[in-house]
Scaffold this active site. Structure first.
Site, short mmCIF file in Angstrom:
data_model
loop_
_atom_site.label_atom_id
_atom_site.label_comp_id
_atom_site.label_asym_id
_atom_site.label_seq_id
_atom_site.Cartn_x
_atom_site.Cartn_y
_atom_site.Cartn_z
N ASP A 1 0.82 -1.21 0.00
CA ASP A 1 0.00 0.00 0.00
C ASP A 1 0.85 1.26 0.00
O ASP A 1 0.42 2.32 -0.44
CB ASP A 1 -0.91 0.00 1.23
CG ASP A 1 -1.92 1.13 1.21
OD1 ASP A 1 -2.67 1.23 0.22
OD2 ASP A 1 -1.94 1.94 2.16
N LEU B 1 -7.47 6.66 3.05
CA LEU B 1 -7.46 7.80 2.14
C LEU B 1 -6.18 7.90 1.31
O LEU B 1 -6.04 8.85 0.53
CB LEU B 1 -7.65 9.10 2.93
CG LEU B 1 -9.02 9.26 3.62
CD1 LEU B 1 -9.03 10.51 4.47
CD2 LEU B 1 -10.14 9.29 2.61
N ARG B 2 -5.24 6.98 1.50
CA ARG B 2 -4.01 7.08 0.73
C ARG B 2 -4.29 6.97 -0.77
O ARG B 2 -3.65 7.63 -1.58
CB ARG B 2 -3.00 6.01 1.16
CG ARG B 2 -1.68 6.11 0.41
CD ARG B 2 -0.62 5.19 0.95
NE ARG B 2 -0.09 5.67 2.22
CZ ARG B 2 -0.13 5.00 3.35
NH1 ARG B 2 -0.68 3.80 3.38
NH2 ARG B 2 0.38 5.49 4.46
N GLY B 3 -5.25 6.14 -1.13
CA GLY B 3 -5.61 6.02 -2.54
C GLY B 3 -6.09 7.32 -3.14
O GLY B 3 -5.73 7.68 -4.27
#
Length: 602
Positions: free
Chosen positions: A175, A256-258
């Site tokens: 990720d 929320l990294r995406g």
């Protein structure tokens, strides 16, 4: 650059891969690129070629007084690297000559402003993964060890390549990569000829070959530099930000990294196109690169006619993973919701049954040890307990690994010099602590033939899988499931971290057809031997869940690690050959009927 790499622009095809690398070069804050694909699809070639496209970066005045700009470095992190090699450590020569403690930079310092490349990143030891996670998040390498305290900037573009057949990448690190690319090595005959011809020309005369691509390389370098110059002036409307958020929700992306990576990648794409405003085409151009390793499939009900999919808790995917997948592995027929109760069939009738399902039983008791022994040659499994042999080091279990606590035979030169005030030769040697990071794999061979439908055997076998997976999940160990039935062998669950929940997935598994036991064990042996060649410290326990109703010949099969034979046949007089097979495999024999272990080890 002292090494001459195959020109980036000379690589045929792989447009998505090239785009991902260029986006990361334009905006390193995207977080790097991980490339997944089989051997021979130009993963390493393109990764190495990227360093030639990166603009020069400002030198660290403390380390390079005579230069203001440096070419980007391409630094390879070996799988067997030590923490000292990665982080840096004491300058031994200066300690000996001047009796001063000084820092000697490691690979992270060398990669500052360039590319840190990890080939087969999925096989990287966990301790190095932890260090990369910390440094990539902060951009600063801080060292507090060997009597020194030091920190330095280390901003690099992290690129990792992996072959999914050799195991999954640790989810936390997966990720952390901003973009992900999945490649294939399927080329047309004309493409193959062109690729081979280009490689021959490069190997024959690299200088002449690279000169042919100087113009195209210069265009790419200029495009990346121009995109960097306008990057911070590119704007994205609230409507398009909302579009990104909605698409992330639809893909069931965790956290929320995406969203953040998608926004940064869209900005970088617009900058490459020399636009000051993000458009929908920019969002769509980078969508698959952002979501490929973050998307979660919508769960299907157990009654779905599609074949069962592996659990998605640890981002597993239904890949071959080293096992041979038959061409007809996709089931076409509609499968009933549940198998009927005990049916009166002869043994010859079982193989002609259509695949049917049984729900997982409420639970069974397995007299198995919770954790694996630290060293396989030093332990053995007797009656469900681990018996340690005298004179061997005990170890603790942490994070799916077994870590010893004794001293190794490697001298700790830095600790020795510090404890002896820099005097040489030292009066007494100090030794490094042994840190054995041994990964653990539980391989389950599950009989999915029609004979296991009798007396809810298949249902109980599924419950046994849950009992095996539960402690593996708590210890963060790995799990893989290989099914054999319906006259074929299937990789039902690839090698991933043991998922927390398996019941729904197990409910959807059908059973039917004949029992290719011999083929399953041969494939398991080949797969495990391949894993051990790549990681000699891997601890393996294989569980074979079957009623033993097979005429297979198992002589000559020797599974690495420990083997446990779990007999699922519940009849008082067993018709299966479970005990005989267990003895041939030198395996521990356990019967689900009696819930007791009976040692049959040779």
């Amino acid at each position: 650059m002292t090494d001459q790499y195959f020109p980036f622009s000379a690589v045929a095809g792989q447009d998505q891969f090239k785009l991902a690398l260029m986006l990361a070069a334009v905006n390193p804050a995207i977080g790097g690129v991980v490339i997944s694909g089989p051997r021979g699809c130009a993963k390493s070639t393109l990764a190495r070629g990227l360093a030639d496209l990166l603009p020069p970066h400002k030198a660290d005045a403390k380390r390079k007084d005579d230069q203001s700009l440096l070419d980007a470095e391409f630094v390879t992190l070996p799988l067997g690297a030590s923490e000292e090699m990665l982080l840096g450590t004491l300058d031994l020569q200066q300690v000996l000559n001047e009796k001063k403690i000084a820092f000697s930079p490691g690979l992270l310092s060398k990669a500052d402003g360039g590319v840190l490349y990890v080939d087969e990143v999925n096989l990287l030891p966990d301790n190095l993964v932890d260090l990369l996670l910390d440094v990539s998040a902060s951009g600063v390498n801080r060292i507090e060890r060997d009597g020194i305290s030091h920190s330095h900037r280390t901003e690099f573009l992290l690129i990792g390549t992996m072959n999914p057949d050799e195991g999954e990448l640790r989810p936390q690190l997966h990720d952390r990569f901003g973009l992900s690319v999945e490649l294939t090595n399927q080329y047309t005959a004309a493409q193959r000829v062109e690729i081979v011809r280009s490689r021959e020309q490069f190997d024959r005369n690299a200088d002449s070959f690279c000169q042919q691509y100087e113009a195209s390389q210069a265009e790419l370098i200029a495009a990346i530099q121009q995109a960097r110059n306008i990057l911070h002036s590119v704007d994205c409307s609230d409507a398009l930000r909302l579009e990104i958020a909605e698409r992330c929700n639809a893909a069931r992306v965790d956290g929320l990294r995406g969203d953040i990576v998608w926004y940064r990648a869209a900005i970088a794409h617009a900058a490459l196109e020399q636009r000051q405003q993000v458009e929908i085409v920019d969002i769509e151009a980078v969508e698959e690169l952002v979501l490929a390793h973050r998307r979660h499939a919508t769960p299907q009900p157990p009654s779905s006619p599609q074949p069962p999919q592996p659990p998605q808790n640890d981002r597993g995917n239904d890949r071959d993973n080293g096992f041979k997948r038959p061409d007809d592995s996709q089931r076409k027929q509609q499968m009933p919701q549940e198998a009927p109760q005990e049916q009166h069939r002869s043994s010859s009738d079982w193989g002609s049954m259509e695949p049917q399902q049984q729900r997982t039983a409420a639970g069974v008791i397995l007299p198995l040890p919770v954790s694996m022994p630290e060293q396989q040659p030093a332990t053995k499994l007797l009656k469900g307990k681990v018996e340690e042999l005298a004179g061997k080091t005990k170890g603790s279990v942490s994070g799916g690994q077994h870590k010893g606590v004794t001293d190794s035979h490697k001298p700790d030169w830095f600790g020795t010099l510090l404890s002896n005030m820099g005097n040489w030769p030292p009066a007494q040697l100090r030794f490094k602590k042994r840190q054995q990071g041994q990964s653990v794999l539980h391989l389950i061979l599950l009989d999915t033939s029609a004979s296991t439908l009798a007396s809810d055997q298949f249902s109980n076998a599924k419950a046994a899988v849950i009992e095996i997976a539960r402690p593996a999940y708590l210890q963060r160990e790995q799990l893989a499931v290989l099914g054999f039935g319906n006259n074929k062998v299937e990789n039902l669950l690839p090698r991933i971290r043991a998922p927390k929940e398996l019941r729904g997935w197990l409910d959807s598994l059908p059973a039917g057809g004949g029992t290719p036991m011999g083929e399953a064990l041969q494939q398991a042996q080949s797969y495990l031997e391949q894993l051990q060649r790549k990681s000699s410290q891997l601890l393996i326990r294989t569980y074979i869940l079957t009623d033993g109703r097979s005429n297979a010949q198992l002589q000559g099969i020797d599974l690495p690690g420990e083997t446990v034979w779990i007999d699922t046949e519940v009849a008082a007089v067993k018709r299966g050959r479970g005990k005989q097979f267990a003895a041939q495999l030198n395996a521990e024999y356990i019967s689900l009927m009696t819930h007791t272990a009976q040692g049959v080890k040779a």
